[in-house]
Design an enzyme around this catalytic site. Structure first.
Site, PDB file in Angstrom:
ATOM      1  N   LYS A 193       3.793   9.842   8.275  1.00 60.90           N
ATOM      2  CA  LYS A 193       3.429   9.223   9.679  1.00 60.90           C
ATOM      3  C   LYS A 193       4.228   9.867  10.749  1.00 60.90           C
ATOM      4  O   LYS A 193       4.208  11.145  11.234  1.00 60.90           O
ATOM      5  CB  LYS A 193       3.316   7.889   9.660  1.00 60.90           C
ATOM      6  CG  LYS A 193       2.327   7.142   8.592  1.00 60.90           C
ATOM      7  CD  LYS A 193       1.779   5.876   8.952  1.00 60.90           C
ATOM      8  CE  LYS A 193       0.777   5.619   8.101  1.00 60.90           C
ATOM      9  NZ  LYS A 193      -0.615   5.157   8.419  1.00 60.90           N
TER      10      LYS A 193
ATOM     11  N   TYR B 218       0.787  -1.212   0.058  1.00 61.27           N
ATOM     12  CA  TYR B 218       0.034  -0.128  -0.075  1.00 61.27           C
ATOM     13  C   TYR B 218       0.893   1.331   0.077  1.00 61.27           C
ATOM     14  O   TYR B 218       1.899   1.284   0.859  1.00 61.27           O
ATOM     15  CB  TYR B 218      -0.799  -0.068   1.291  1.00 61.27           C
ATOM     16  CG  TYR B 218      -1.857   1.176   1.143  1.00 61.27           C
ATOM     17  CD1 TYR B 218      -2.732   1.412   0.262  1.00 61.27           C
ATOM     18  CD2 TYR B 218      -1.654   2.285   2.404  1.00 61.27           C
ATOM     19  CE1 TYR B 218      -3.624   2.472   0.422  1.00 61.27           C
ATOM     20  CE2 TYR B 218      -2.630   3.256   2.481  1.00 61.27           C
ATOM     21  CZ  TYR B 218      -3.581   3.491   1.485  1.00 61.27           C
ATOM     22  OH  TYR B 218      -4.262   4.645   1.509  1.00 61.27           O
TER      23      TYR B 218
ATOM     24  N   ASP C  81       9.314   3.211   0.017  1.00 61.39           N
ATOM     25  CA  ASP C  81       8.236   3.817   0.737  1.00 61.39           C
ATOM     26  C   ASP C  81       8.480   3.731   2.341  1.00 61.39           C
ATOM     27  O   ASP C  81       8.051   2.705   2.638  1.00 61.39           O
ATOM     28  CB  ASP C  81       6.884   3.389   0.218  1.00 61.39           C
ATOM     29  CG  ASP C  81       5.644   3.978   0.745  1.00 61.39           C
ATOM     30  OD1 ASP C  81       5.886   4.958   1.664  1.00 61.39           O
ATOM     31  OD2 ASP C  81       4.499   3.601   0.561  1.00 61.39           O
TER      32      ASP C  81
END
Ligand SMILES: Cc1ncc(COP(=O)(O)O)c(C=O)c1O
Length: 464
Positions: free
Chosen positions: A297, A168, A269
């Protein structure tokens, strides 16, 4: 019968389903009834639409401090969800709160010029991650991966990207393929491209090549055949969006090498692993040198900050007249203040915070492995240091890719989650999710989690 012991059925309009017996979450239920009338699914992110995940309604959390959170009915939980990753310092860390309040006092400064805070955060990132030359900021991980893909396409002049089944990278069209609930169809070495949502144009899907992860041979063969079309390979370093799957030994290093040899941009990522797995994230942990890295995050410590960072030869093209990158809220001073405070705390005393995170993560891993052994259930716990970990209810000995993950009976996890909630431990009700630890967690929190897990497993064991 006490109010919280009553059990009604959702949709009768009469009352609420008890979240689990003995846990009064009536106010959460009431809010959910209002929410679904005006917000599809009852929350503004699919990741929070719990009623689709096998639990009746989402909990309405109203307060957080350190490692604890409280819901609207006053129940207290130790938080191992941490807002799905950002809260690496826990809830309301005094340094972040102070930095943000100080910045607010200076005014909601959106000067639309360069801000010193923005420069300081970029300098701090480059200091913590010596493999990085330059950084641009955005607000979300999704924006970061969207931009990284654009930068790679612009730099190489090629269109296609390789991504991995089950990974994802946010919700934009280029990456919502063959992940998040999409079935795994086609031969394992050549998965079909399955859109993960309605609304993605066919032509966009054609720009993506989906490969199985942790399979070097398939990657090599594909790149050998199609290097002239491929602008970038984008990968999570640890496959965190189906729980926690570590890379095979040497896999990421080889991925990087093949990219280098074929004029393909290697995008790592690190939206989850960045500033969490190590000061320099998974890049440092695995000894890598990706061309571009995406962060989000933990970088903002709870405020919306993301970054696209990487090598000068690519990043120096991100200037007017060349590669476009912009955004009204990019590097906004409130978020930058939070980010600088977060990184400063994380790097204090020679990165002491990471020793603590790793120690607690190891303790949780050992404890949950013992819990599995003690309760004799068919389950495994997979984790990678402080990146996070997940308990899978499965007969498999190891989960190593998306197809393994899809073999796990995912209905079991929400039941476990509900039993944990009842015992004051909060994890997301989703087998594909993972557990996070913050600097604010204590050894006592971990001990409580482990004993709550043993009890929770015992409570649902018959039905497992
Ligand atoms: C690895 C990874 N990349 C990108 C994203 C997207 O980040 P955001 O939700 O901030 O858009 C996520 C979100 O969970 C993620 O886990």
């Amino acid at each position: 019968m006490k109010e919280h012991e009553k059990v009604y059925h959702l949709g009768t309009g009469k009352g609420y389903i008890e979240y689990t017996s003995g846990l009064n979450t009536r106010k959460s239920w009431e809010l959910f009834q209002r929410a679904v009338k005006v917000i599809p699914g009852g929350a503004s992110s699919h990741a929070r639409c719990w009623s689709y995940l096998g639990v009746p309604y989402p909990i309405n959390f109203v307060k957080g401090k350190g490692s604890k959170i409280w819901d609207a009915d006053g129940n207290e939980y130790i938080d191992f969800c941490l807002a799905m990753g950002p809260l690496i310092l826990g809830h309301g860390h005094p340094e972040i709160m102070k930095a943000v309040k100080d910045q607010l006092d200076r005014g909601l400064t959106m000067h639309a010029g360069t801000d010193e805070l923005e420069v300081k955060v970029a300098e701090k990132i480059v200091q913590m991650c010596p493999h990085i030359d330059m950084v641009r900021f955005s607000n979300t991980g999704t924006e970061a991966t969207l931009y990284a893909i654009r930068f790679a396409r612009a730099y190489t002049g090629k269109d296609k990207i390789v991504l991995f089944e089950g990974h994802y990278h946010g919700w934009h069209d280029y990456v919502m393929v063959s992940n998040i609930g999409a079935p795994a169809l086609g031969p394992p070495w050549s998965p079909y491209r399955i859109p993960s949502t309605w609304g993605i144009p066919e032509d966009v899907i054609k720009t993506v090549i989906v490969l199985p992860w942790n399979d070097l041979e398939v990657l090599e063969k594909t790149i050998n055949r199609r290097a002239d079309e491929i602008a970038a390979v984008i990968s999570e370093p640890v496959m965190m969006n189906v729980g926690c799957i570590p890379p095979k030994d040497g896999y990421l290093q080889e991925m990087q090498k093949i990219c280098q040899q074929n004029d393909i941009v290697f995008i790592l990522d690190e939206v989850i692993t960045g500033f969490r797995l190590a000061p320099g994230g998974a890049t440092e942990y695995y000894g890598l040198q990706p061309d571009l890295i995406t962060y989000g995050k933990a970088l903002g410590g709870g405020f919306p900050v993301s970054a696209i960072a990487g090598k000068k030869e690519i990043m120096e093209n991100v200037i007017p007249g060349k590669i476009f990158h912009a955004g009204t809220y990019d590097a906004n001073p409130i978020a930058m203040a939070a980010s600088l405070a977060t990184l400063t705390v994380l790097s204090a005393n020679n990165y002491e915070a990471y020793k603590r995170l790793n120690k607690l993560a190891e303790m949780l891993k050992e404890g949950l492995e013992e819990a599995i052994e003690k309760t004799r259930i068919k389950a495994i716990y997979q984790s990678v240091g402080a990146a996070g970990g997940q308990l899978y209810f499965t007969e498999l000995k190891e989960i190593k890719d998306y197809r393994d993950f899809l073999k796990v009976n995912q209905q079991k996890y929400p039941r476990y989650q509900m039993e944990l909630m009842k015992r004051g431990v909060y994890v997301r009700p989703l087998q594909a999710s993972h557990e996070f630890i913050s600097v604010a967690h204590t050894e006592e929190d971990i001990v409580k989690h482990i004993s709550a897990s043993i009890e929770a497993i015992e409570a649902i064991k018959e039905s497992l």
